[in-house]
Write a protein that holds these residues in place. Structure first.
Motif: not given
Length: 537
Positions: A41-62
């Motif tokens: 499934f690649g990573r595009e779907w996860l990159d988007k979710a991680a980026d959105d979550f990071s912005k909403q919660h002000n946390v770093k997602v690695t």
């Protein structure tokens, strides 16, 4: 006053935790770390979710990608070192990790609310813009799959994983080859197909499939399919499969087994149905007897008959037939690449095939796929009168190590990942489906779906197609045999896959399954004794 204010803050935090289910006061320890399988499934779907979550919660997602199916979780969990906060992997080993205490109970995740707009779903709440509990939003066929006790017979049944995807499995057909293949009645007659005409639809029955393979072989001999880029005549195998990842053959075998045996109701008295097999014959009406274990299911008539059909499709005179000469040394990735390169007429396939091979579909750069292909159900056994059958793989999962540093934050992310927006985005970019009650096929009919993805949706969402998967369907947790929960054995049990493949060439179907049952009998008492289970003759 300071004490009173401190108590007020603590109570406020506690009330937020209760109201949101998973939100915690305070910051995280170094953000969130996710180790994931970067394939299929690649990573595009996860990159988007991680980026959105990071912005909403002000946390770093690695995000840590891995090319291993289990993303190295087996080694990391055993060592207890360098653990991420979340694993997103393909693994059937999670059951043993529960008993070992390696992974976290996800009850909080299943009870949490996530965003959803489908007001028709049971459990939907209009509050806060529309929400539903994860356990209500999940596909109810699989909602109990992750539940088990931490120790046999001890404690409550709890969920330990969150399923990442549900993958429809069947056959992929090269339409260019199909539509160029000339039918000859000497290879067998096919309803609606005249002698000398070309194939216009995929084979519907097992006999049709064998006829198609024979017609393809005739086409190869007459060089029907032209030349490759070097001017050489194309070498076409009717059926592409992997010997390195031989479970690619399991989808066809399981379909034929289910149709022969009976999917939910057995066609053979006393043998159990296809779904009964995965409960190891446990039909006790008294939930206190749920520990019953029997090896009799390994002698199911339908399983033996399915082996005969598989042998008839790929074995002739003790050698592999209708196959790539290199089949036993080919990986699943090799087979997929060969298929989209036009070398196979048919191959076992899952919904991720097109997305995983996306970089190789247009090798000449003309903007059009070099090979036109679609997904379909596996042809039915002759005489079968039920619905077409589609296989569903449900092994992909997400889980939190019990030694993770940021478990509360990890649970929040899993809930966020399951919201409607992320589910739909996942399907739009991958063409595959998450195990939730949403239907982008119906919601976005004018989206730019590929022909392959539409063919997957047409089968997955069809009310006239029956789904099979390795789970005791509609069986309450208390009545599922512990051998399924704590020592899951597939239909080949502990037999090495390469040995099983060799046996397909040299042994009868009866001998193959008899040998597997004998192995189960030898090991069952040891397993049952270890887990304190009840053996039934």
């Amino acid at each position: 006053m300071k004490i009173k204010r401190f108590i007020t803050i603590v109570l406020s935090c506690f009330m937020i935790v209760l109201s949101l289910g998973l939100t915690a006061c305070g910051g995280s320890d170094g953000g969130l770390t996710i180790r994931f399988y970067n394939g299929g499934f690649g990573r595009e779907w996860l990159d988007k979710a991680a980026d959105d979550f990071s912005k909403q919660h002000n946390v770093k997602v690695t995000l840590i990608p891995s090319g291993e199916y289990d993303v190295g979780a087996t080694t990391l969990l055993k060592s207890g070192k360098n653990l991420p906060d979340i694993f997103i992997a393909s693994s059937a080993q999670w059951r043993s990790w529960v008993s070992l205490g390696y992974i976290e109970d996800l009850t909080d995740v299943y009870e949490a609310y996530t965003s959803c707009t489908d007001t028709s779903l049971e459990g939907y709440s209009a509050e806060n813009g529309g929400q539903i509990k994860i356990k209500d939003y999940l596909d109810q066929r699989f909602v109990d799959y992750p539940y088990m006790q931490k120790k046999v017979g001890q404690g409550d049944f709890k969920p330990w994983i969150l399923q990442w995807s549900v993958q429809p499995t069947g056959f992929a057909y090269n339409l260019d080859i199909l539509e160029a293949t000339v039918h000859n009645d000497k290879n067998g007659t096919v309803d609606g197909l005249a002698n000398g005409s070309t194939w216009t639809v995929q084979p519907r029955t097992y006999s049709d499939l064998l006829t198609y393979f024979a017609d393809v072989r005739d086409g190869i001999a007459s060089k029907t399919y032209g030349v490759d880029g070097q001017g050489n005549s194309k070498v076409i195998a009717p059926f592409g499969w992997s010997g390195v990842n031989a479970n690619s053959l399991f989808s066809s075998l399981k379909t034929w087994w289910a149709e022969k045996q009976g999917i939910e109701t057995s066609n053979y008295v006393g043998e159990g149905s296809y779904f009964d097999f995965f409960n190891y014959g446990n039909t006790a009406s008294d939930p206190t007897q749920q520990q019953e274990v029997s090896s009799k299911v390994f002698a199911q008539t339908g399983l033996v008959e399915a082996h005969k059909l598989l042998q008839g499709a790929i074995v002739k005179d003790g050698e592999y037939f209708n196959s790539d000469p290199s089949a036993t040394s080919l990986s699943a990735v090799d087979v997929q690449f060969n298929f989209v390169s036009g070398k196979y007429a048919v191959m076992p396939a899952a919904s991720y095939l097109e997305y995983e091979e996306r970089d190789f579909l247009d090798m000449n750069g003309d903007g059009v796929n070099d090979v036109d292909f679609i997904f379909d159900t596996i042809p039915n056994v002759d005489g079968y009168n039920g619905n077409d059958v589609i296989g569903l793989k449900i092994e992909d999962c997400m889980y939190i190590p019990s030694g993770a540093k940021n478990k509360d934050l990890a649970k929040q992310f899993l809930v966020f990942l399951c919201n409607e927006e992320n589910n739909e985005f996942f399907t739009k970019v991958t063409g595959s489906i998450k195990p939730f009650q949403y239907n982008v096929f119906e919601k976005y009919p004018h989206y730019d779906w590929t022909k392959f993805t539409l063919s997957v949706f047409n089968k997955y969402y069809s009310p006239s197609v029956t789904a099979i998967y390795p789970y005791p369907k509609t069986t309450p947790n208390e009545a599922i045999s512990n051998i399924y929960r704590f020592k899951f054995m597939d239909f080949i049990a502990d037999t090495n896959v390469s040995t099983w493949l060799l046996n397909l060439k040299s042994e009868t179907a009866e001998n193959i399954m008899s040998g597997i049952k004998d192995s189960v009998d030898r090991n069952l008492f040891t397993i049952a004794d270890y887990y304190d289970m009840l053996i039934v003759d």
